[in-house]
Design an enzyme around this catalytic site. Structure first.
Site, PDB file in Angstrom:
ATOM      1  N   ALA A  96       0.336   2.785  -0.054  1.00 29.45           N
ATOM      2  CA  ALA A  96      -0.552   3.898  -0.410  1.00 29.45           C
ATOM      3  C   ALA A  96      -1.839   4.032   0.391  1.00 29.45           C
ATOM      4  CB  ALA A  96      -0.894   3.804  -1.889  1.00 29.45           C
ATOM      5  N   ALA A  97      -2.376   2.923   0.915  1.00 26.70           N
ATOM      6  CA  ALA A  97      -3.701   2.980   1.537  1.00 26.70           C
ATOM      7  C   ALA A  97      -3.647   3.687   2.892  1.00 26.70           C
ATOM      8  CB  ALA A  97      -4.239   1.568   1.711  1.00 26.70           C
ATOM      9  N   PRO A  98      -4.684   4.428   3.265  1.00 27.58           N
ATOM     10  CA  PRO A  98      -5.969   4.617   2.580  1.00 27.58           C
ATOM     11  C   PRO A  98      -5.990   5.677   1.475  1.00 27.58           C
ATOM     12  CG  PRO A  98      -6.009   5.729   4.693  1.00 27.58           C
ATOM     13  CD  PRO A  98      -4.670   5.043   4.589  1.00 27.58           C
ATOM     14  N   GLY A  99      -4.852   6.255   1.119  1.00 31.22           N
ATOM     15  CA  GLY A  99      -4.810   7.000  -0.134  1.00 31.22           C
ATOM     16  C   GLY A  99      -4.878   8.511  -0.066  1.00 31.22           C
ATOM     17  N   ASN A 100      -4.709   9.083   1.113  1.00 28.29           N
ATOM     18  CA  ASN A 100      -4.732  10.552   1.157  1.00 28.29           C
ATOM     19  C   ASN A 100      -3.587  11.155   0.358  1.00 28.29           C
ATOM     20  OD1 ASN A 100      -7.040  11.296   2.610  1.00 28.29           O
ATOM     21  ND2 ASN A 100      -6.070  10.672   4.526  1.00 28.29           N
ATOM     22  N   LYS A 101      -2.429  10.524   0.447  1.00 29.60           N
ATOM     23  CA  LYS A 101      -1.281  11.071  -0.286  1.00 29.60           C
ATOM     24  C   LYS A 101      -1.409  10.761  -1.767  1.00 29.60           C
ATOM     25  CE  LYS A 101       1.476  10.911   3.879  1.00 29.60           C
ATOM     26  NZ  LYS A 101       0.617   9.978   4.643  1.00 29.60           N
TER      27      LYS A 101
ATOM     28  N   ASP B 175       5.730   5.955   2.141  1.00 28.20           N
ATOM     29  CA  ASP B 175       5.147   6.301   3.454  1.00 28.20           C
ATOM     30  C   ASP B 175       4.804   4.977   4.145  1.00 28.20           C
ATOM     31  OD1 ASP B 175       3.919   8.109   5.367  1.00 28.20           O
ATOM     32  OD2 ASP B 175       1.977   7.600   4.518  1.00 28.20           O
TER      33      ASP B 175
ATOM     34  N   CYS C  80       4.881   8.724  10.311  1.00 28.12           N
ATOM     35  CA  CYS C  80       4.214   9.472  11.382  1.00 28.12           C
ATOM     36  C   CYS C  80       4.731   8.958  12.717  1.00 28.12           C
ATOM     37  CB  CYS C  80       2.690   9.419  11.266  1.00 28.12           C
ATOM     38  SG  CYS C  80       1.986   7.780  11.323  1.00 28.12           S
TER      39      CYS C  80
END
Ligand code: SAM
Length: 310
Positions: free
Chosen positions: A112-117, A182, A237
């Site tokens: 999850a980090a840095p957490g934009n999603k 991700d 990505c």
């Protein structure tokens, strides 16, 4: 840019936990920006991004996304520092949007980090329900806490844990129907990573891609093993087939209880044609979609009582 290729527009995601698209449009209009409405095509965004000046558009695929010229910088803007705006590339808005858990759902954000999603998921959940967010990296998790606090996210449960070791049959995750995965990838879709390699570097890279691909497959397989999970989004990505289509193909062969769903049918660029159904996946790139290089696949559990569509 100086190379004459397309420029990456400045994308700004409106954080609907704190504000709304119309409020943000009003804010920028008062600051002297001209609102040009919703973009009608990627070409229109491309031409727009090259221009200078205080103008902006709404994105055509992602409703909460505004598009500004490439040279716009919002790091000092008070709406950004107050967490109303999230500076996030368009492609990286696709995974949460495609997962679109219903308000109140329990969701896992596996890496999850840095957490934009995570913050995007929380916005879709309207902070109701739960996002169980894992990451191995302590520093990145600390950054994530700051980001989520600024964004007003309150429905998260962060854990500094290896997702692969999370017990999928723990009753805690019994209501998890949605997982966003991700995982770490080569990052080859990011603008600063697109270099040409000599032979030695290329063989090193192949080893690295194999290791990444093995990890990504294990993580995806683990995500699909959660007993109640119905929808899983896998994203990278990376532009490499090994980390994208190859992982998806391999996992579909192992998990015959899951199928792919066509991710955002209106999206123009699809997965590489390496297996039947690969066009369900989507790809993104600077030249074709005016985003970073990206890949998304959407898995859905086949239900016995549900007719398969087409
Ligand atoms: N989803 C994030 C976002 O949108 O801000 C970006 C995630 S980044 C591509 C991948 C993350 O996976 C890294 O922060 C890395 O520390 C984490 N990671 C790598 N291996 C992991 C594992 N086994 N379990 C949990 N997290 C892991």
């Amino acid at each position: 840019g100086t190379t004459g290729g397309p420029a990456l527009p400045r994308y700004v995601r409106v954080n609907t936990l704190k504000t709304s698209v119309s409020e943000v449009i009003t804010y920028f209009t008062r600051k002297g920006y001209t609102y040009l409405g919703k973009a009608r095509s990627i070409e229109e965004i491309g031409e727009f991004a090259q221009k200078r000046g205080k103008r902006f558009l709404q994105d055509l695929h992602i409703p909460d996304l505004l598009v500004f010229p490439s040279d716009t910088d919002f790091h000092k803007d008070s709406l950004y520092t107050a967490g109303h705006l999230i500076l996030q590339d368009k492609a990286s808005c696709l995974p949460a949007l495609l997962l679109s858990p219903p308000v109140g759902a329990h969701v896992i954000d596996a890496c999850a980090a840095p957490g934009n999603k995570t913050s995007h998921l929380a916005a879709i959940l309207q902070n109701k329900g739960k996002v169980f967010a894992f990451d191995l990296d302590t520093k990145r998790l600390a950054t994530m806490s700051t980001l989520l606090l600024r964004a007003g996210v309150t429905c998260q449960e962060l854990a500094n844990q290896d997702f692969l070791t999370i017990n999928s049959s723990d009753p805690k995750y019994q209501k998890v129907h949605h997982i966003l995965l991700d995982p770490s990838c080569s990052g080859s879709g990011m603008p600063d990573r697109m270099r040409t390699l000599d032979e030695e570097a290329e063989s090193k890279q192949n080893e690295r891609l194999e290791a990444l691909s093995a990890f990504q497959s294990r993580a995806l397989s683990h995500a699909l093993s959660f007993p109640s999970v119905q929808n899983v989004v896998y994203s990278t990505c990376s532009v490499h087939q090994q980390e994208n289509e190859d992982v998806v193909k391999n996992i579909l062969e192992q998990h015959t209880d899951f199928r792919l769903v066509k991710a955002l049918p209106s999206w123009p660029v699809r997965g590489l044609n390496t297996f039947p159904g690969s066009d369900c996946c989507l790809r993104a790139s600077l030249s074709e979609t005016l985003t970073n290089g990206f890949f998304v696949a959407l898995f859905q559990r086949k239900n016995k009582d549900c007719k398969s569509s087409n």
